[in-house]
Design an enzyme around this catalytic site. Structure first.
Site, PDB file in Angstrom:
ATOM      1  CG  ASP A  68      -1.800   1.221   1.303  1.00 49.21           C
ATOM      2  OD1 ASP A  68      -2.650   1.361   0.407  1.00 49.21           O
ATOM      3  OD2 ASP A  68      -1.638   2.030   2.230  1.00 49.21           O
ATOM      4  CD  GLU A  77      -2.720   1.855  -3.293  1.00 49.00           C
ATOM      5  OE1 GLU A  77      -3.938   2.016  -3.256  1.00 49.00           O
ATOM      6  OE2 GLU A  77      -1.946   2.203  -2.399  1.00 49.00           O
ATOM      7  CG  ASP A 132      -1.573   2.987   6.052  1.00 47.52           C
ATOM      8  OD1 ASP A 132      -2.598   3.396   5.486  1.00 47.52           O
ATOM      9  OD2 ASP A 132      -0.789   3.731   6.679  1.00 47.52           O
TER      10      ASP A 132
END
Ligand code: ZN
Length: 413
Positions: free
Chosen positions: A196, A280, A360
């Protein structure tokens, strides 16, 4: 067999005579590029058909050399001129592909004229030019001379091309393209990881590791900002201003180098320790326009994920970008329940199922799971085609026709 191309950059320190020869070669490459661009533009305005690569080469190189105006083109390596024209051809092809929608992503602008004032000047030598790394470590370039190279590591095999770059700080670099085979890949490992990319931390991993950008980078960035302010106070055209411009360029280059080194270490460690890496798919260009712009660019996620991508290809690992269509932050990684929107300052939360989540880390776990699911479904969001070429190193999947193209794309370095 999977074959990848890597780019290795080294500082070179040409002497005064070699710098003059390089300046001449940069100039000739620029003239050929601009002549070619002008002819194509004129043909278009006159309603004539697009000049083919072959015809253009005859006009702006072969025939031009025979004229009084362009006779000096004969004083530099012909390969340098051909490669400048190859850059132009690629730029046109990318532009057309973008216009017709064949090329995805950001719109590509039509080729632009090159200028003596461009902050980066570059020329490329291919194998045909017979450039050579000598036993004494110097780089022999046709019609330039034997350049001293600061080798910081050895090339894994013979280079297929070398680009000589002069940057805004008046530094010279040799950028070698080397092809590497599968036999140099890393042995497989078990772990897979999701990453992340956040604002409080540079990166948070699904195994709970949190990585913060080092302080020295922030300090260097602040110093750069002060120098830029000092520059803005100098009178235009003054000598002081010229000196300040170079000072800013040097500081800028130092920040970039430091960040790159740090990101290289981090990305290498991640690729070494994990068989698959999922991140991502941040729309960094989109974010860049918001007030988050500064932190986004400071963090340099784009260059970091690019490093992960090409190192994964290089060492036989899996790399995939996960589309951010699902709420990775708000979804419980244990039960899949989606909680209400979390304010930016909420760093941890509890799910009714009883799980306690670090915001996170939970997101990273979800990214990993989504990546694995995508990949197993063979719907992985792996970008097809060429891996984008970062400034320092690049990799492309071997493809004879496109191999040099990717390199050409870096001509705007
Ligand atoms: Zn839950």
């Amino acid at each position: 067999m999977m074959v990848v191309q890597l780019r290795y950059n080294f500082r070179v320190t040409p002497d005064a005579a070699q710098r003059t020869a390089l300046a001449q070669a940069f100039g000739c490459a620029r003239v050929v590029f601009n002549d070619g661009l002008r002819l194509r533009q004129q043909a278009r305005e006159a309603g004539e058909k697009y000049l083919s690569d072959g015809d253009l080469s005859k006009l702006v190189i072969t025939q031009a050399k025979a004229t009084e105006d362009r006779a000096w083109l004969g004083e530099v390596s012909a390969v340098v001129l051909q490669q400048a024209l190859a850059d132009l051809n690629i730029a046109y092809r990318n532009f057309f592909a973008s216009v017709t929608g064949k090329r995805k992503g950001r719109k590509v602008a039509p080729p632009r004229f090159r200028s003596r004032k461009d902050s980066r000047q570059a020329i490329r030598f291919t194998k045909n030019s017979r450039f050579k790394v000598l036993d004494n470590g110097r780089l022999r370039l046709p019609k330039i001379g034997d350049l001293p190279v600061r080798w910081s590591r050895t090339l894994p095999s013979d280079a297929s091309s070398v680009t000589i770059i002069k940057d805004a700080a008046n530094r010279y670099f040799a950028s070698f393209v080397v092809t590497v085979g599968e036999d140099e890949m890393l042995p497989p490992v078990e772990p897979e990881i999701g990453i992340d990319l956040g604002l409080t931390h540079f990166a948070v991993m699904s195994d709970g590791t949190k990585v913060t950008a080092p302080k020295f980078l922030r300090r260097a960035a602040r110093k750069l900002k002060r120098l830029q302010q000092a520059l803005s106070r100098k009178t235009k055209g003054s000598n002081r201003r010229k000196k300040a411009v170079i000072k800013v360029a040097r500081a800028h280059a130092r920040v970039a180098d430091t960040r790159r080194d740090w990101q290289h270490k981090l990305s290498t460690a991640i690729i070494r320790d994990n068989q698959a890496v999922y991140v991502e798919d941040l729309c960094v260009t989109g974010l860049g326009r918001t007030r988050l712009a500064k932190s986004v660019h400071d963090a340099g996620w784009a260059s970091f994920t690019t490093m992960l991508e090409y190192k994964a290809a290089r060492y036989g690992r899996t790399f995939a970008r996960v589309d951010r269509f699902f709420p990775s932050t708000r979804m419980c990684s244990d039960c899949g329940r989606i909680t209400e929107k979390l304010a930016l300052n909420v760093r941890a939360w509890d799910c009714p199922c009883g799980s306690h989540h670090d915001r996170d880390v939970n997101a990273a776990i979800n990214i990993k799971a989504a990546g694995q699911a995508d990949f197993n479904d063979r719907r992985a969001q792996v970008r097809p085609g060429l891996v984008p070429a970062p400034r320092s190193e690049a990799v492309t999947r071997q493809n004879a026709a496109r191999a040099t193209r990717s390199v050409a794309g870096i001509a705007v370095l």
